[in-house]
Write a protein that holds these residues in place. Sequence first.
Motif, PDB file in Angstrom:
ATOM      1  N   SER A 187      17.676 -88.397  43.033  1.00 30.25           N
ATOM      2  CA  SER A 187      18.113 -87.219  42.285  1.00 30.25           C
ATOM      3  C   SER A 187      17.216 -86.996  41.080  1.00 30.25           C
ATOM      4  CB  SER A 187      19.563 -87.388  41.826  1.00 30.25           C
ATOM      5  OG  SER A 187      19.646 -88.392  40.821  1.00 30.25           O
ATOM      6  N   GLU A 188      17.451 -85.893  40.381  1.00 30.76           N
ATOM      7  CA  GLU A 188      16.672 -85.592  39.172  1.00 30.76           C
ATOM      8  C   GLU A 188      16.886 -86.631  38.085  1.00 30.76           C
ATOM      9  OE1 GLU A 188      15.996 -81.179  38.191  1.00 30.76           O
ATOM     10  OE2 GLU A 188      18.007 -81.214  39.042  1.00 30.76           O
ATOM     11  N   ALA A 189      18.022 -87.327  38.142  1.00 29.81           N
ATOM     12  CA  ALA A 189      18.316 -88.341  37.136  1.00 29.81           C
ATOM     13  C   ALA A 189      17.789 -89.715  37.520  1.00 29.81           C
ATOM     14  CB  ALA A 189      19.830 -88.413  36.904  1.00 29.81           C
ATOM     15  N   GLY A 190      17.135 -89.836  38.688  1.00 29.34           N
ATOM     16  CA  GLY A 190      16.574 -91.111  39.094  1.00 29.34           C
ATOM     17  C   GLY A 190      17.524 -91.990  39.872  1.00 29.34           C
ATOM     18  N   GLU A 191      18.599 -91.423  40.422  1.00 29.05           N
ATOM     19  CA  GLU A 191      19.545 -92.196  41.217  1.00 29.05           C
ATOM     20  C   GLU A 191      19.310 -91.934  42.705  1.00 29.05           C
ATOM     21  OE1 GLU A 191      23.362 -90.944  39.934  1.00 29.05           O
ATOM     22  OE2 GLU A 191      23.235 -91.945  37.977  1.00 29.05           O
ATOM     23  N   THR A 192      19.506 -92.966  43.536  1.00 25.54           N
ATOM     24  CA  THR A 192      19.375 -92.818  44.980  1.00 25.54           C
ATOM     25  C   THR A 192      20.645 -92.172  45.524  1.00 25.54           C
ATOM     26  OG1 THR A 192      18.042 -94.830  45.039  1.00 25.54           O
ATOM     27  CG2 THR A 192      18.891 -93.995  47.134  1.00 25.54           C
ATOM     28  N   ILE A 193      20.509 -90.987  46.134  1.00 25.58           N
ATOM     29  CA  ILE A 193      21.686 -90.256  46.605  1.00 25.58           C
ATOM     30  C   ILE A 193      21.799 -90.227  48.118  1.00 25.58           C
ATOM     31  CG2 ILE A 193      21.859 -88.799  44.557  1.00 25.58           C
ATOM     32  CD1 ILE A 193      20.331 -86.641  45.976  1.00 25.58           C
ATOM     33  N   GLN A 194      20.720 -90.527  48.851  1.00 24.64           N
ATOM     34  CA  GLN A 194      20.774 -90.567  50.309  1.00 24.64           C
ATOM     35  C   GLN A 194      19.777 -91.602  50.822  1.00 24.64           C
ATOM     36  OE1 GLN A 194      22.788 -89.332  52.355  1.00 24.64           O
ATOM     37  NE2 GLN A 194      23.454 -87.258  51.874  1.00 24.64           N
ATOM     38  N   VAL A 195      20.147 -92.227  51.941  1.00 32.15           N
ATOM     39  CA  VAL A 195      19.249 -93.135  52.644  1.00 32.15           C
ATOM     40  C   VAL A 195      19.179 -92.666  54.098  1.00 32.15           C
ATOM     41  CG1 VAL A 195      18.798 -95.507  53.352  1.00 32.15           C
ATOM     42  CG2 VAL A 195      19.861 -95.052  51.125  1.00 32.15           C
ATOM     43  N   TYR A 196      17.980 -92.345  54.571  1.00 31.44           N
ATOM     44  CA  TYR A 196      17.773 -91.848  55.935  1.00 31.44           C
ATOM     45  C   TYR A 196      17.164 -92.975  56.765  1.00 31.44           C
ATOM     46  CZ  TYR A 196      18.301 -87.316  53.637  1.00 31.44           C
ATOM     47  OH  TYR A 196      18.770 -86.248  52.907  1.00 31.44           O
ATOM     48  N   GLU A 197      17.866 -93.342  57.848  1.00 25.87           N
ATOM     49  CA  GLU A 197      17.456 -94.482  58.644  1.00 25.87           C
ATOM     50  C   GLU A 197      17.556 -94.139  60.126  1.00 25.87           C
ATOM     51  OE1 GLU A 197      18.737 -99.211  59.176  1.00 25.87           O
ATOM     52  OE2 GLU A 197      19.676 -97.936  57.643  1.00 25.87           O
ATOM     53  N   HIS A 198      16.552 -94.563  60.921  1.00 25.80           N
ATOM     54  CA  HIS A 198      16.565 -94.290  62.358  1.00 25.80           C
ATOM     55  C   HIS A 198      15.712 -95.336  63.060  1.00 25.80           C
ATOM     56  CE1 HIS A 198      15.806 -91.963  66.146  1.00 25.80           C
ATOM     57  NE2 HIS A 198      17.069 -91.644  65.952  1.00 25.80           N
ATOM     58  N   GLU A 199      16.053 -95.597  64.337  1.00 27.45           N
ATOM     59  CA  GLU A 199      15.345 -96.629  65.089  1.00 27.45           C
ATOM     60  C   GLU A 199      13.872 -96.284  65.297  1.00 27.45           C
ATOM     61  OE1 GLU A 199      16.233 -99.687  66.228  1.00 27.45           O
ATOM     62  OE2 GLU A 199      17.938 -99.356  64.888  1.00 27.45           O
ATOM     63  N   SER A 200      13.539 -94.995  65.302  1.00 26.32           N
ATOM     64  CA  SER A 200      12.145 -94.605  65.502  1.00 26.32           C
ATOM     65  C   SER A 200      11.267 -95.002  64.325  1.00 26.32           C
ATOM     66  CB  SER A 200      12.051 -93.098  65.735  1.00 26.32           C
ATOM     67  OG  SER A 200      12.533 -92.383  64.606  1.00 26.32           O
ATOM     68  N   LEU A 201      11.889 -95.410  63.197  1.00 23.86           N
ATOM     69  CA  LEU A 201      11.126 -95.820  62.023  1.00 23.86           C
ATOM     70  C   LEU A 201      10.972 -97.342  61.945  1.00 23.86           C
ATOM     71  CD1 LEU A 201      12.519 -93.351  59.302  1.00 23.86           C
ATOM     72  CD2 LEU A 201      10.432 -93.161  60.669  1.00 23.86           C
ATOM     73  N   ARG A 202      11.148 -98.019  63.069  1.00 25.85           N
ATOM     74  CA  ARG A 202      10.851 -99.455  63.124  1.00 25.85           C
ATOM     75  C   ARG A 202       9.422 -99.668  63.638  1.00 25.85           C
ATOM     76  NH1 ARG A 202      14.963-103.000  62.431  1.00 25.85           N
ATOM     77  NH2 ARG A 202      17.090-102.149  62.497  1.00 25.85           N
ATOM     78  N   LEU A 203       8.744-100.651  63.072  1.00 27.69           N
ATOM     79  CA  LEU A 203       7.367-100.920  63.475  1.00 27.69           C
ATOM     80  C   LEU A 203       7.338-101.717  64.777  1.00 27.69           C
ATOM     81  CD1 LEU A 203       5.561-101.872  60.139  1.00 27.69           C
ATOM     82  CD2 LEU A 203       5.817 -99.640  61.219  1.00 27.69           C
ATOM     83  N   GLU A 204       6.412-101.367  65.633  1.00 26.81           N
ATOM     84  CA  GLU A 204       6.261-102.088  66.901  1.00 26.81           C
ATOM     85  C   GLU A 204       5.499-103.390  66.713  1.00 26.81           C
ATOM     86  OE1 GLU A 204       4.353 -99.312  69.456  1.00 26.81           O
ATOM     87  OE2 GLU A 204       6.214 -98.245  69.925  1.00 26.81           O
ATOM     88  N   GLU A 205       4.648-103.423  65.706  1.00 27.71           N
ATOM     89  CA  GLU A 205       3.880-104.642  65.435  1.00 27.71           C
ATOM     90  C   GLU A 205       3.718-104.784  63.936  1.00 27.71           C
ATOM     91  OE1 GLU A 205      -0.497-102.576  66.104  1.00 27.71           O
ATOM     92  OE2 GLU A 205       0.306-103.965  67.612  1.00 27.71           O
ATOM     93  N   ALA A 206       3.479-106.004  63.484  1.00 22.85           N
ATOM     94  CA  ALA A 206       3.368-106.274  62.058  1.00 22.85           C
ATOM     95  C   ALA A 206       2.159-105.555  61.455  1.00 22.85           C
ATOM     96  CB  ALA A 206       3.271-107.775  61.810  1.00 22.85           C
ATOM     97  N   ALA A 207       2.305-105.145  60.203  1.00 26.13           N
ATOM     98  CA  ALA A 207       1.213-104.463  59.501  1.00 26.13           C
ATOM     99  C   ALA A 207       1.380-104.699  58.013  1.00 26.13           C
ATOM    100  CB  ALA A 207       1.222-102.968  59.814  1.00 26.13           C
ATOM    101  N   SER A 208       0.267-104.833  57.317  1.00 26.22           N
ATOM    102  CA  SER A 208       0.309-105.025  55.872  1.00 26.22           C
ATOM    103  C   SER A 208       0.605-103.702  55.175  1.00 26.22           C
ATOM    104  CB  SER A 208      -1.015-105.585  55.379  1.00 26.22           C
ATOM    105  OG  SER A 208      -2.050-104.622  55.549  1.00 26.22           O
ATOM    106  N   ILE A 209       1.004-103.822  53.921  1.00 25.14           N
ATOM    107  CA  ILE A 209       1.309-102.618  53.146  1.00 25.14           C
ATOM    108  C   ILE A 209       0.067-101.745  53.027  1.00 25.14           C
ATOM    109  CG2 ILE A 209       2.049-101.760  50.897  1.00 25.14           C
ATOM    110  CD1 ILE A 209       4.279-102.987  52.533  1.00 25.14           C
TER     111      ILE A 209
END
Length: 702
Positions: A187-209
Amino acid sequence: MQDTQSFFSFNKPLDWEQGCAANMDMSTKGLSIRSTEKYGVYRIVRLDELEGMESISDASVTPSGKLLLMDDHAGVWVYDDENQHREPLFRQGHPLFSGSAMLASLSDVWVTADPNSERRLGVYAMSNGQTLWAASEWNGLELLPLSLYAGGKLRSVYTLVPITITVGMNGNLEVPAGGQLVVLEWSEAGETIQVYEHESLRLEEAASIEELRGRFSLSAYDETVAVLDSHRKGVTVFFGADRSAMSFTVDQEGSFAGISIDTNHNLYIGSSGADWHEGGNERFILKYRGNGEFVEKVSGFRGRAEKLLHDSRNRMYVFDRFSGQITRLELQARTMTLAETGLPQGVYFSAELDTTETETIWHKIRLDADIPEETQIRISYFASDRKEGLLDGQFVDYTDFLTSEEVSIRDKLRATGHLWSEPIVNPQDALLMKAQGQYLWLKIELLGSGQKSPLIRKLRVYFPRTSLLTYLPAIYQQDEEHSPFLERFLALFGTFFDDMEDRIERISANFDADAVSGPYLEWLGRWLAISDRDSWGEVKLRQLIREAPTLYKLRGTREGLIRMLRIYTGTEPFLLEYFQFKQMQETSELRRLFEQLYGDNPYCFCVMLPPEYVRTDQQRMTIESIIEDGKPAYTDGKLIVLQPWMYADMHTYLGINTYLSEPTLLTLDERSSMPYNTVLIDVDRDKRMDIHTRLELDSELD
């Protein structure tokens, strides 16, 4: 002059809908090629030409269209490409974030995300660079933003972050195989208001940042959030407050980077391939619907994209760090192409036009159309006494065949090619040669350019054949070799006479005040000897013309003058005559006052109007002219504009320009003023608590 003719007319959608059209719009304006809005290049900003800036590492755009630029040394600039004005926001060398940070912006703030600095996420004021809030962790986890976007309906900040983090063999942070990524909405005040999560956002293989940096692109609009994984060519889209999600794969060849959402929730995905192995000029921006349906390639831009952005006016910005330029695309009107030919054209087949008489000789067509440069209208026709005929070995009804939705345009053109006449190109008034039969069919082809289309507002088909040739001696009519040319030549004059007779027939419409406007209305106003017609305006002038017969009967009377003034001012005037106050003048105390106010001339009357109806000198002159023209003979009229103040011995009319109310506290504001002759205290009575002091009325205790 010529014999009476009949005609078929096409001038409204219902007329055109009797036939069959391909790639045509049939609207109240007329018949035209279908058009759509497509993106085209409006301007290219070459970043290496901007003085005082180092190599640009990231860019963003504010909702108003200004560019926010960051160089390799973390210097931040705001640039107005319309006025070519730039202004620094952050100088180089500050410790808040590095030159590899990601950049985003809202209308009055801008955002940075940098997993390599102590301040992972920071929000700053656009006006003075002040830090509004910052974050380095979320929910007890180290915050490592991989992508950043700012905007949407709630002016939110979105970051894509991993929530499964490990330390690799070389000591660097990495996300393991199967590790989850989520989108955080701040939010504009710096608070987390939503978390969007889905299986398609899982990595298939390890990767560095570091390997994940630049792999993902993020965008949002309203309650739609989209994530592009350029490595897997996958797109994940979240919808609504319930965060329902779907995913799809970009099935086009090439590599892609950058995703953006327009105000219609369409997705745009950029191509990131290098020239030497991706075909160079054949790289397009892809357009998808929110449900993952592929729409088209944005043909107005061909080139590499590293980042895509939309502003509030649906302008699209393409940032290519490799070439060092930002391309601005804007929606432009484009004519659509006919599927069978791939060209910007449309084809229309009419139903049969039936005269009910066999062997009718059709006369001509008249066309009212706009034909821009590089466009064309082609009209072909054929006539027959029979509605049926042989096409492709089958006996068919011509109208059913031409208007059938099941037969393609290509088949219609091929099967009926031998029937049509030679096309008449851009006709305005053209004879129909060798057109004899009870029925007539038309084929209309509109040929457009990339941005323009012809428009047919009205089409008329006249029958039966009439010609000025019939008024010549028989010898001119019997010459089969030359009479066709003579007939066409005389048709030019026939059109002139037809137009003149048509104007004469419709001349009565010019005398209707409700049907005309502009110069014609002023012309009618001259008939009434109205001076200063411009000051009346069309609405008042129409009302005056409508009531003219009654007003002229009342001219020179009190009622007639009042009605004229009521039409012009829109209010009821006050008209005072001598006989109305004559008896009051018999009292000597009032005689002088009435002489001062209204005069002592028994043949003079006064017209009084509130000041809001006599605001300008032009209005005053017009009203005085109305009084002068409408007064009875041997009389004088005087205009008195009532003023919004009261003097006990002047024009005072309770309820009209005078109101009595309770006294109130003195308040000076935008509606009040204090003239130079205002006295705030009574002489010799100041600083006293006596009869002149009333608490809460003219005094307050502090």
